[in-house]
Design a protein around this motif. Structure first.
Motif, mmCIF file in Angstrom:
data_model
loop_
_atom_site.group_PDB
_atom_site.id
_atom_site.type_symbol
_atom_site.label_atom_id
_atom_site.label_comp_id
_atom_site.label_asym_id
_atom_site.label_seq_id
_atom_site.Cartn_x
_atom_site.Cartn_y
_atom_site.Cartn_z
ATOM 1 N N LEU A 85 30.323 23.083 -22.838
ATOM 2 C CA LEU A 85 29.888 23.921 -23.954
ATOM 3 C C LEU A 85 28.899 23.182 -24.846
ATOM 4 N N LEU A 86 29.205 21.923 -25.155
ATOM 5 C CA LEU A 86 28.313 21.125 -25.989
ATOM 6 C C LEU A 86 26.939 20.961 -25.347
ATOM 7 N N PHE A 87 26.934 20.598 -24.072
ATOM 8 C CA PHE A 87 25.673 20.409 -23.359
ATOM 9 C C PHE A 87 24.866 21.704 -23.325
ATOM 10 N N ALA A 88 25.559 22.826 -23.111
ATOM 11 C CA ALA A 88 24.862 24.110 -23.067
ATOM 12 C C ALA A 88 24.243 24.454 -24.416
ATOM 13 N N VAL A 89 24.981 24.207 -25.497
ATOM 14 C CA VAL A 89 24.472 24.499 -26.844
ATOM 15 C C VAL A 89 23.232 23.666 -27.150
ATOM 16 N N PHE A 90 23.312 22.371 -26.862
ATOM 17 C CA PHE A 90 22.161 21.506 -27.141
ATOM 18 C C PHE A 90 20.985 21.840 -26.228
ATOM 19 N N GLY A 91 21.272 22.200 -24.982
ATOM 20 C CA GLY A 91 20.196 22.569 -24.064
ATOM 21 C C GLY A 91 19.460 23.814 -24.508
ATOM 22 N N ILE A 92 20.211 24.854 -24.878
ATOM 23 C CA ILE A 92 19.602 26.103 -25.332
ATOM 24 C C ILE A 92 18.836 25.887 -26.633
ATOM 25 N N SER A 93 19.416 25.088 -27.529
ATOM 26 C CA SER A 93 18.752 24.799 -28.804
ATOM 27 C C SER A 93 17.410 24.101 -28.585
ATOM 28 N N ALA A 94 17.382 23.142 -27.647
ATOM 29 C CA ALA A 94 16.136 22.421 -27.367
ATOM 30 C C ALA A 94 15.094 23.339 -26.734
ATOM 31 N N LEU A 95 15.524 24.201 -25.825
ATOM 32 C CA LEU A 95 14.584 25.096 -25.151
ATOM 33 C C LEU A 95 14.014 26.153 -26.086
ATOM 34 N N ARG A 96 14.712 26.448 -27.167
ATOM 35 C CA ARG A 96 14.246 27.459 -28.122
ATOM 36 C C ARG A 96 13.196 26.912 -29.084
ATOM 37 N N TYR A 97 12.960 25.606 -29.013
ATOM 38 C CA TYR A 97 11.957 24.992 -29.894
ATOM 39 C C TYR A 97 10.573 25.598 -29.637
ATOM 40 N N LYS A 98 9.836 25.874 -30.704
ATOM 41 C CA LYS A 98 8.483 26.428 -30.592
ATOM 42 C C LYS A 98 7.492 25.446 -31.195
ATOM 43 N N GLU A 99 6.361 25.324 -30.541
ATOM 44 C CA GLU A 99 5.369 24.309 -30.911
ATOM 45 C C GLU A 99 4.850 24.497 -32.330
ATOM 46 N N GLU A 100 4.824 25.725 -32.811
ATOM 47 C CA GLU A 100 4.238 25.951 -34.131
ATOM 48 C C GLU A 100 5.211 25.640 -35.256
ATOM 49 N N GLU A 101 6.471 25.303 -34.917
ATOM 50 C CA GLU A 101 7.447 24.988 -35.956
ATOM 51 C C GLU A 101 7.057 23.702 -36.657
ATOM 52 N N ASP A 102 7.495 23.547 -37.888
ATOM 53 C CA ASP A 102 7.177 22.362 -38.681
ATOM 54 C C ASP A 102 8.032 21.197 -38.199
ATOM 55 N N ASP A 103 7.395 20.176 -37.615
ATOM 56 C CA ASP A 103 8.120 19.048 -37.051
ATOM 57 C C ASP A 103 8.892 18.272 -38.102
ATOM 58 N N GLU A 104 8.329 18.142 -39.316
ATOM 59 C CA GLU A 104 9.007 17.344 -40.333
ATOM 60 C C GLU A 104 10.299 18.004 -40.771
ATOM 61 N N ASP A 105 10.292 19.334 -40.873
ATOM 62 C CA ASP A 105 11.514 20.034 -41.257
ATOM 63 C C ASP A 105 12.586 19.864 -40.201
ATOM 64 N N ILE A 106 12.190 19.953 -38.918
ATOM 65 C CA ILE A 106 13.152 19.816 -37.833
ATOM 66 C C ILE A 106 13.766 18.422 -37.839
#
Length: 202
Positions: A85-106
């Motif tokens: 479950l943990l691995f799946a949550v972190f995997g999905i969270s990483a894949l949902r990252y979008k390039e236009e998001e603010d890197d400093e906030d993340i």
């Protein structure tokens, strides 16, 4: 008296050295090292190393104090399900990252939890693993402090090498690809955990 103390010190160092060598070779390229590598590509290296070392120190302490019975504290399927479950949550969270998001906030949001994230992932992934059982076995036949010291130093070393690799290799990729690589890696681990869980149930 001096000769006897020297013999004790030599035996201690021998046990610690043998444990270090065995555990380091067993963990080299293992999932815990790959987890450190992947996390270090996305976060600051120091919290990743500290989280991994803290998790391994506690796991090794449990192993040498309570022997192989440590793996039986929780049913294996419970630990496997939690890991998946943990691995799946972190995997999905990483894949949902979008390039236009603010890197400093993340980075600011995730930086506060890097230590806890690393600790939790390593602790659950390695709980009852072959390495912990090996440490338990060595602790029952050799000096427990020497075995704990050797095993913890070995795992700290492999974790540090994984972090260095993540910083130097994966960090060269564009941030969006780092997230995709880490997300895919965590999802693969989640699938492997699911397969293991099904095998345990059947």
């Amino acid at each position: 008296m001096t000769d006897f103390s020297g013999m004790l010190a030599g035996a201690w160092l021998s046990s610690a050295g043998a444990t270090f060598l065995l555990i380091a070779l067993a963990e080299f390229g293992d999932k815990s090292q790959l987890v450190c590598m992947t996390l270090a590509a996305r976060h600051r290296p120091l919290p990743v190393i500290l989280g991994a070392v803290a998790a391994f120190a506690i796991l090794n302490l449990l192993a040498v104090l309570f022997g192989a019975a440590v793996a039986a504290w929780l049913p294996e399927w419970v630990v496997t399900a939690a890991v998946g479950l943990l691995f799946a949550v972190f995997g999905i969270s990483a894949l949902r990252y979008k390039e236009e998001e603010d890197d400093e906030d993340i980075e600011e949001k995730s930086g506060h939890n890097v230590f806890a994230t690393t600790f939790l992932l390593i602790f659950l992934a390695e709980f009852g693993d072959k390495t912990q059982i090996a440490v338990a076995g060595m602790g029952s036949t050799s000096n427990t402090l020497a075995v704990w010291t050797g095993a913890t130093l070995a795992l700290a070393t492999t974790s540090a090498l994984g972090v260095m690799a993540g910083q130097k290799l994966l960090h060269r990729l564009p941030l969006v690809w780092i997230h995709r690589v880490s997300g895919a890696f965590f999802l693969v681990l989640a699938v492997l955990a699911a397969i293991r869980l099904i095998q345990n149930i059947l």
